[in-house]
Scaffold this motif. Structure first.
Motif, short mmCIF file in Angstrom:
data_model
loop_
_atom_site.label_atom_id
_atom_site.label_comp_id
_atom_site.label_asym_id
_atom_site.label_seq_id
_atom_site.Cartn_x
_atom_site.Cartn_y
_atom_site.Cartn_z
N ASP A 16 0.86 -1.18 0.00
CA ASP A 16 0.00 0.00 0.00
C ASP A 16 0.89 1.23 0.00
O ASP A 16 1.87 1.30 0.72
CB ASP A 16 -0.90 -0.02 1.24
N THR A 17 0.53 2.20 -0.82
CA THR A 17 1.40 3.35 -1.01
C THR A 17 1.40 4.32 0.17
O THR A 17 2.38 5.01 0.39
CB THR A 17 1.01 4.12 -2.28
N ASP A 18 0.29 4.38 0.90
CA ASP A 18 0.23 5.31 2.02
C ASP A 18 -0.77 4.80 3.05
O ASP A 18 -1.44 3.79 2.84
CB ASP A 18 -0.12 6.72 1.56
N VAL A 20 -3.67 5.88 4.07
CA VAL A 20 -5.09 5.85 3.67
C VAL A 20 -5.35 4.62 2.79
O VAL A 20 -6.33 3.90 3.00
CB VAL A 20 -5.52 7.16 2.98
N SER A 21 -4.45 4.35 1.86
CA SER A 21 -4.60 3.16 1.01
C SER A 21 -4.59 1.89 1.85
O SER A 21 -5.40 0.98 1.63
CB SER A 21 -3.47 3.09 -0.02
N LEU A 22 -3.67 1.82 2.80
CA LEU A 22 -3.56 0.65 3.68
C LEU A 22 -4.85 0.44 4.47
O LEU A 22 -5.40 -0.66 4.50
CB LEU A 22 -2.38 0.84 4.64
N MET A 24 -7.86 1.68 3.91
CA MET A 24 -8.99 1.41 3.01
C MET A 24 -9.00 -0.06 2.58
O MET A 24 -10.04 -0.70 2.53
CB MET A 24 -8.94 2.31 1.77
N ARG A 25 -7.82 -0.60 2.27
CA ARG A 25 -7.75 -2.01 1.89
C ARG A 25 -8.18 -2.89 3.06
O ARG A 25 -8.90 -3.87 2.89
CB ARG A 25 -6.35 -2.40 1.44
N GLU A 128 -13.76 6.82 6.60
CA GLU A 128 -13.41 7.16 5.22
C GLU A 128 -13.85 8.58 4.87
O GLU A 128 -13.12 9.31 4.18
CB GLU A 128 -14.04 6.14 4.26
N PHE A 132 -10.14 10.01 6.90
CA PHE A 132 -9.26 9.84 5.75
C PHE A 132 -9.22 11.08 4.88
O PHE A 132 -8.17 11.44 4.33
CB PHE A 132 -9.65 8.61 4.94
N ARG A 136 -5.71 13.18 4.05
CA ARG A 136 -5.25 13.53 2.70
C ARG A 136 -5.08 15.04 2.54
O ARG A 136 -4.15 15.49 1.90
CB ARG A 136 -6.24 13.02 1.65
N ALA A 148 1.96 4.95 7.15
CA ALA A 148 1.69 3.55 6.79
C ALA A 148 2.71 2.64 7.44
O ALA A 148 2.36 1.58 7.98
CB ALA A 148 1.68 3.37 5.27
#
Length: 194
Positions: A16-18, A20-22, A24-25, A128, A132, A136, A148
């Motif tokens: 995961d790039t960051d 929030v991505s982590l 959210m997944r 979210e 989140f 961002r 992350a």
């Protein structure tokens, strides 16, 4: 079909790039695990539920350790956003703790699980939408990537069971390593006992 399809938090090596991505997944993984628990029976349901309990406990602890302190100190209105999410987390941890003590074959299990699912999904949508989005807007990519990494480190030390009343960073720091040790010992005993 006895092979798990949704991993434990941190066990899947996803890049995961960051933060929030982590997170959210992980919300997606949590939804998938609820599906697995609902669809499963017997030992398959018990195993999916153990993975769900662990993912929820680890996910929330990591957010409490990394995301919440940042939002409290780094964003306008962040303190209230965190307080709202903590109230939701405490209620969910209480239900999850009750369910963790319940046999997955008990007739009361599935209705309680469905209530928990609704509460957890509502909580995830609020994260979210509010947390989140603020993350961002309030930081740069470098800090999101660093957060992350911090979430992954917190997951390694997080309890694997829900501990209602431990929704603050101070309480997590005091109880976290001890609860994690106790939880991991309990997990090992349960595994050894079948």
């Amino acid at each position: 079909m006895n092979q798990p399809t949704t991993p434990y938090a941190g066990d899947d090596r996803a890049s995961d790039t960051d933060v929030v991505s982590l997170l959210m997944r992980q919300h997606g993984d949590i939804r998938n695990l609820f599906d697995e628990v609902e669809a499963g029976t017997g030992e398959e349901r018990r195993e999916a539920f153990r993975r769900l309990v662990r993912l929820l406990a680890v996910h929330e602890t990591a957010e409490e350790e990394v995301v919440h302190p940042f939002l409290r100190g780094g964003t306008v209105g962040g303190k209230q956003i965190v307080e709202d999410r903590l109230a939701e987390e405490k209620a969910a941890k209480e239900v999850l703790s009750e369910l963790d003590d319940c046999d997955t074959d008990d007739p009361k299990f599935l209705p309680r699980l469905l209530k928990l699912r609704r509460d957890v999904q509502e909580h995830a949508r609020a994260e979210e939408r509010y947390e989140f989005t603020h993350l961002r807007r309030s930081t740069d990519v470098t800090q999101l990537v660093a957060m992350a990494k911090a979430v992954r480190a917190a997951e390694a030390m997080a309890p694997t069971r829900p501990h209602p009343g431990v929704e603050s960073r101070a309480a997590n720091m005091a109880l976290g390593p001890v609860a994690a040790l106790v939880d991991r010992t309990r997990d090992a005993v349960r595994k050894a006992m079948g």
